[in-house]
Write a protein that holds these residues in place. Structure first.
Motif, PDB file in Angstrom:
ATOM      1  N   MET A 120      75.730  47.841 -13.619  1.00 54.20           N
ATOM      2  CA  MET A 120      76.937  47.081 -13.333  1.00 54.20           C
ATOM      3  C   MET A 120      78.096  47.618 -14.166  1.00 54.20           C
ATOM      4  O   MET A 120      77.914  47.902 -15.352  1.00 54.20           O
ATOM      5  CB  MET A 120      76.683  45.592 -13.654  1.00 54.20           C
ATOM      6  CG  MET A 120      75.538  44.995 -12.843  1.00 54.20           C
ATOM      7  SD  MET A 120      74.693  43.599 -13.654  1.00 54.20           S
ATOM      8  CE  MET A 120      73.593  44.482 -14.801  1.00 54.20           C
ATOM      9  N   TRP A 121      79.243  47.748 -13.546  1.00 49.52           N
ATOM     10  CA  TRP A 121      80.440  48.195 -14.263  1.00 49.52           C
ATOM     11  C   TRP A 121      81.466  47.072 -14.257  1.00 49.52           C
ATOM     12  O   TRP A 121      81.781  46.512 -13.204  1.00 49.52           O
ATOM     13  CB  TRP A 121      81.080  49.408 -13.587  1.00 49.52           C
ATOM     14  CG  TRP A 121      80.251  50.648 -13.525  1.00 49.52           C
ATOM     15  CD1 TRP A 121      78.928  50.799 -13.829  1.00 49.52           C
ATOM     16  CD2 TRP A 121      80.707  51.939 -13.088  1.00 49.52           C
ATOM     17  NE1 TRP A 121      78.529  52.087 -13.628  1.00 49.52           N
ATOM     18  CE2 TRP A 121      79.592  52.815 -13.173  1.00 49.52           C
ATOM     19  CE3 TRP A 121      81.932  52.423 -12.661  1.00 49.52           C
ATOM     20  CZ2 TRP A 121      79.700  54.162 -12.815  1.00 49.52           C
ATOM     21  CZ3 TRP A 121      82.032  53.762 -12.303  1.00 49.52           C
ATOM     22  CH2 TRP A 121      80.926  54.623 -12.388  1.00 49.52           C
ATOM     23  N   VAL A 122      81.990  46.783 -15.446  1.00 48.60           N
ATOM     24  CA  VAL A 122      83.068  45.803 -15.597  1.00 48.60           C
ATOM     25  C   VAL A 122      84.286  46.528 -16.152  1.00 48.60           C
ATOM     26  O   VAL A 122      84.160  47.398 -17.027  1.00 48.60           O
ATOM     27  CB  VAL A 122      82.640  44.663 -16.545  1.00 48.60           C
ATOM     28  CG1 VAL A 122      83.817  43.753 -16.890  1.00 48.60           C
ATOM     29  CG2 VAL A 122      81.519  43.851 -15.923  1.00 48.60           C
ATOM     30  N   ALA A 123      85.442  46.146 -15.656  1.00 44.76           N
ATOM     31  CA  ALA A 123      86.664  46.764 -16.168  1.00 44.76           C
ATOM     32  C   ALA A 123      86.945  46.278 -17.585  1.00 44.76           C
ATOM     33  O   ALA A 123      86.869  45.083 -17.863  1.00 44.76           O
ATOM     34  CB  ALA A 123      87.838  46.411 -15.262  1.00 44.76           C
ATOM     35  N   PRO A 124      87.278  47.187 -18.513  1.00 48.15           N
ATOM     36  CA  PRO A 124      87.720  46.755 -19.842  1.00 48.15           C
ATOM     37  C   PRO A 124      89.155  46.238 -19.753  1.00 48.15           C
ATOM     38  O   PRO A 124      89.878  46.516 -18.791  1.00 48.15           O
ATOM     39  CB  PRO A 124      87.644  48.040 -20.665  1.00 48.15           C
ATOM     40  CG  PRO A 124      87.925  49.123 -19.656  1.00 48.15           C
ATOM     41  CD  PRO A 124      87.314  48.650 -18.358  1.00 48.15           C
ATOM     42  N   GLU A 125      89.545  45.495 -20.770  1.00 49.06           N
ATOM     43  CA  GLU A 125      90.927  44.986 -20.781  1.00 49.06           C
ATOM     44  C   GLU A 125      91.938  46.075 -21.105  1.00 49.06           C
ATOM     45  O   GLU A 125      93.101  45.977 -20.719  1.00 49.06           O
ATOM     46  CB  GLU A 125      91.048  43.850 -21.794  1.00 49.06           C
ATOM     47  CG  GLU A 125      90.350  42.571 -21.366  1.00 49.06           C
ATOM     48  CD  GLU A 125      90.647  41.445 -22.327  1.00 49.06           C
ATOM     49  OE1 GLU A 125      91.747  40.863 -22.233  1.00 49.06           O
ATOM     50  OE2 GLU A 125      89.789  41.159 -23.167  1.00 49.06           O
ATOM     51  N   ALA A 162      74.172  38.108 -27.574  1.00 53.76           N
ATOM     52  CA  ALA A 162      74.680  38.896 -26.450  1.00 53.76           C
ATOM     53  C   ALA A 162      75.389  40.155 -26.929  1.00 53.76           C
ATOM     54  O   ALA A 162      76.162  40.115 -27.890  1.00 53.76           O
ATOM     55  CB  ALA A 162      75.644  38.052 -25.612  1.00 53.76           C
ATOM     56  N   VAL A 163      75.126  41.291 -26.253  1.00 51.01           N
ATOM     57  CA  VAL A 163      75.874  42.500 -26.593  1.00 51.01           C
ATOM     58  C   VAL A 163      77.316  42.310 -26.145  1.00 51.01           C
ATOM     59  O   VAL A 163      77.592  41.675 -25.128  1.00 51.01           O
ATOM     60  CB  VAL A 163      75.258  43.767 -25.952  1.00 51.01           C
ATOM     61  CG1 VAL A 163      73.837  43.988 -26.437  1.00 51.01           C
ATOM     62  CG2 VAL A 163      75.305  43.698 -24.437  1.00 51.01           C
ATOM     63  N   SER A 164      78.237  42.856 -26.921  1.00 56.15           N
ATOM     64  CA  SER A 164      79.653  42.649 -26.636  1.00 56.15           C
ATOM     65  C   SER A 164      80.145  43.622 -25.572  1.00 56.15           C
ATOM     66  O   SER A 164      79.696  44.769 -25.497  1.00 56.15           O
ATOM     67  CB  SER A 164      80.479  42.806 -27.909  1.00 56.15           C
ATOM     68  OG  SER A 164      80.368  44.133 -28.405  1.00 56.15           O
ATOM     69  N   ILE A 165      81.051  43.138 -24.738  1.00 60.35           N
ATOM     70  CA  ILE A 165      81.759  43.996 -23.794  1.00 60.35           C
ATOM     71  C   ILE A 165      83.254  43.826 -24.044  1.00 60.35           C
ATOM     72  O   ILE A 165      83.688  42.776 -24.534  1.00 60.35           O
ATOM     73  CB  ILE A 165      81.412  43.678 -22.318  1.00 60.35           C
ATOM     74  CG1 ILE A 165      81.706  42.216 -21.982  1.00 60.35           C
ATOM     75  CG2 ILE A 165      79.960  44.018 -22.022  1.00 60.35           C
ATOM     76  CD1 ILE A 165      81.507  41.885 -20.515  1.00 60.35           C
ATOM     77  N   ALA A 166      84.026  44.829 -23.701  1.00 61.24           N
ATOM     78  CA  ALA A 166      85.450  44.852 -24.021  1.00 61.24           C
ATOM     79  C   ALA A 166      86.274  44.155 -22.951  1.00 61.24           C
ATOM     80  O   ALA A 166      87.256  44.695 -22.444  1.00 61.24           O
ATOM     81  CB  ALA A 166      85.921  46.285 -24.231  1.00 61.24           C
ATOM     82  N   ASN A 167      85.850  42.941 -22.607  1.00 59.57           N
ATOM     83  CA  ASN A 167      86.632  42.099 -21.697  1.00 59.57           C
ATOM     84  C   ASN A 167      86.316  40.651 -22.045  1.00 59.57           C
ATOM     85  O   ASN A 167      85.193  40.192 -21.849  1.00 59.57           O
ATOM     86  CB  ASN A 167      86.290  42.392 -20.235  1.00 59.57           C
ATOM     87  CG  ASN A 167      87.293  41.746 -19.290  1.00 59.57           C
ATOM     88  OD1 ASN A 167      87.632  40.571 -19.444  1.00 59.57           O
ATOM     89  ND2 ASN A 167      87.773  42.510 -18.310  1.00 59.57           N
ATOM     90  N   ARG A 168      87.304  39.945 -22.577  1.00 64.74           N
ATOM     91  CA  ARG A 168      87.072  38.588 -23.071  1.00 64.74           C
ATOM     92  C   ARG A 168      86.963  37.553 -21.949  1.00 64.74           C
ATOM     93  O   ARG A 168      86.805  36.360 -22.218  1.00 64.74           O
ATOM     94  CB  ARG A 168      88.180  38.175 -24.048  1.00 64.74           C
ATOM     95  CG  ARG A 168      89.544  37.978 -23.414  1.00 64.74           C
ATOM     96  CD  ARG A 168      90.597  37.640 -24.479  1.00 64.74           C
ATOM     97  NE  ARG A 168      91.888  37.321 -23.921  1.00 64.74           N
ATOM     98  CZ  ARG A 168      92.821  38.191 -23.589  1.00 64.74           C
ATOM     99  NH1 ARG A 168      92.572  39.496 -23.760  1.00 64.74           N
ATOM    100  NH2 ARG A 168      93.972  37.812 -23.095  1.00 64.74           N
ATOM    101  N   HIS A 169      87.047  38.011 -20.705  1.00 73.38           N
ATOM    102  CA  HIS A 169      87.012  37.103 -19.563  1.00 73.38           C
ATOM    103  C   HIS A 169      85.708  37.167 -18.775  1.00 73.38           C
ATOM    104  O   HIS A 169      85.623  36.589 -17.687  1.00 73.38           O
ATOM    105  CB  HIS A 169      88.167  37.420 -18.605  1.00 73.38           C
ATOM    106  CG  HIS A 169      89.510  37.387 -19.259  1.00 73.38           C
ATOM    107  ND1 HIS A 169      90.104  36.228 -19.704  1.00 73.38           N
ATOM    108  CD2 HIS A 169      90.383  38.392 -19.555  1.00 73.38           C
ATOM    109  CE1 HIS A 169      91.285  36.503 -20.232  1.00 73.38           C
ATOM    110  NE2 HIS A 169      91.472  37.807 -20.160  1.00 73.38           N
TER     111      HIS A 169
END
Length: 243
Positions: A120-125, A162-169
Motif C-alpha cells: 500500500m502506498w500513502v502520500a506523504p504530507e 504502530a510504525v510511523s508514517i509521514a502523514n498525520r491524517h
C-alpha cells in the motif's frame, strides 16, 4: 457514501511470475492521484512465485506500507536496510527524495512456496523527505482478535507500537478475527476496508468475501463480523487530494 468493489472487479495485472490484484490501477503509466481514495494511492494484493521478485528499482515521495499474508518477503534498499518479512510484521519504507530497493519471494524455486503480500502506498504530507525504514511485529497483538493500529501518522497513535508514517491524517488498522468476532472500524471522512482473507458481514453492506474492498466517504463507525474467520485491513483517512 459506501462503494463496494468485488474481488473479481479489481484491476488485474500479471506476468510469468506475478499476479497483482489492484484496488487502484497501478501497473503502467497511471495517474495515481487521480485514482486515489483519500490519500491511499496504491493497494495491491500480489502473489509472487518462489524465487522471483522485482530487481532494484526506485521510488520517491511515497510512504510504502507492506503486509505479508503468506510466505516470506525478501527486502533490501539503498539506505542499507535488508532482511525478511513474515506474516504479522508490518514494514514501512519512506521513499522520500528517492530510495532504491529490491523485493521478492525469499524462498527458492525448488521450495515452490508462493509469497502473498499486500503493498500500500500513502502520500506523504511533504515531498523530499529523508528516506527511512521501520518494521514491527504485531503477531501477539493480532492473536487477541482485536483491531490493531499497525501504521499511523495520527498524533493520537504516537505512543502506540504502530510504525510511523509521514502523514498525520492516516492510519492502517488490521484485525485477525475468528468466527463470530466483531471489529468496529472507526468513523472517518475516507476509509478503505479490504478483506484479505476469509469472509465478513458488514452492517449496512452485507457479505464481503476475500478480495472484496469497500471505499467509504463521510461514513460512521462500521461493524464487521467474521464468518468462519477473516483477516481485514482498514485505512482510516482524514483528508484527501484536492480535485
Amino acid at each position: 457514501m459506501i462503494e463496494t468493489i468485488r474481488g473479481e472487479d479489481r484491476d488485474h495485472w500479471s506476468n510469468e511470475w506475478l499476479s497483482s490484484r489492484q484496488s487502484f490501477p497501478a501497473t503502467g503509466n497511471f495517474d495515481l492521484v487521480a485514482n486515489a481514495h483519500g490519500v491511499l494511492l496504491v493497494h495491491n494484493d500480489d502473489i509472487v512465485e518462489a524465487g522471483e521478485g522485482l530487481d532494484t528499482h526506485q521510488h520517491r515521495d511515497a510512504e510504502i506500507v507492506t503486509w505479508v499474508l503468506d510466505g516470506v518477503l525478501r527486502h533490501r534498499d539503498s539506505a542499507g536496510n535488508g532482511g525478511t518479512l513474515v506474516p504479522g510484521v508490518v514494514q514501512r519504507m519512506t521513499a522520500g527524495r528517492g530510495i532504491r530497493h529490491a523485493e521478492g519471494n525469499a524462498t527458492g524455486r525448488l521450495d515452490g512456496r508462493p509469497l502473498r503480500v499486500v503493498q500500500m502506498w500513502v502520500a506523504p504530507e511533504h515531498a523530499g523527505l529523508e528516506p527511512g525504514y521501520a518494521e514491527h511485529d504485531f503477531a501477539d497483538d493480532l492473536a487477541e482478535g482485536r483491531l490493531v493500529v499497525v501504521a499511523s501518522g495520527m498524533p493520537e497513535h504516537a505512543h502506540t507500537p504502530a510504525v510511523s508514517i509521514a502523514n498525520r491524517h492516516a492510519a492502517l488498522h488490521v484485525a485477525v478475527l475468528t468466527d463470530g468476532q466483531t471489529a468496529t472500524l472507526p468513523a472517518a471522512p475516507f476509509g478503505h476496508l479490504y478483506v484479505a482473507r476469509g469472509r465478513v458481514d458488514a452492517v449496512g453492506i452485507g457479505r464481503l468475501d476475500e478480495g472484496d474492498a469497500v471505499r467509504t466517504t463521510d461514513a460512521g463507525a462500521l461493524d464487521v463480523t467474521a464468518v468462519g474467520g477473516a483477516e481485514i485491513l482498514y485505512w482510516e483517512m482524514h483528508t484527501s487530494f484536492a480535485r
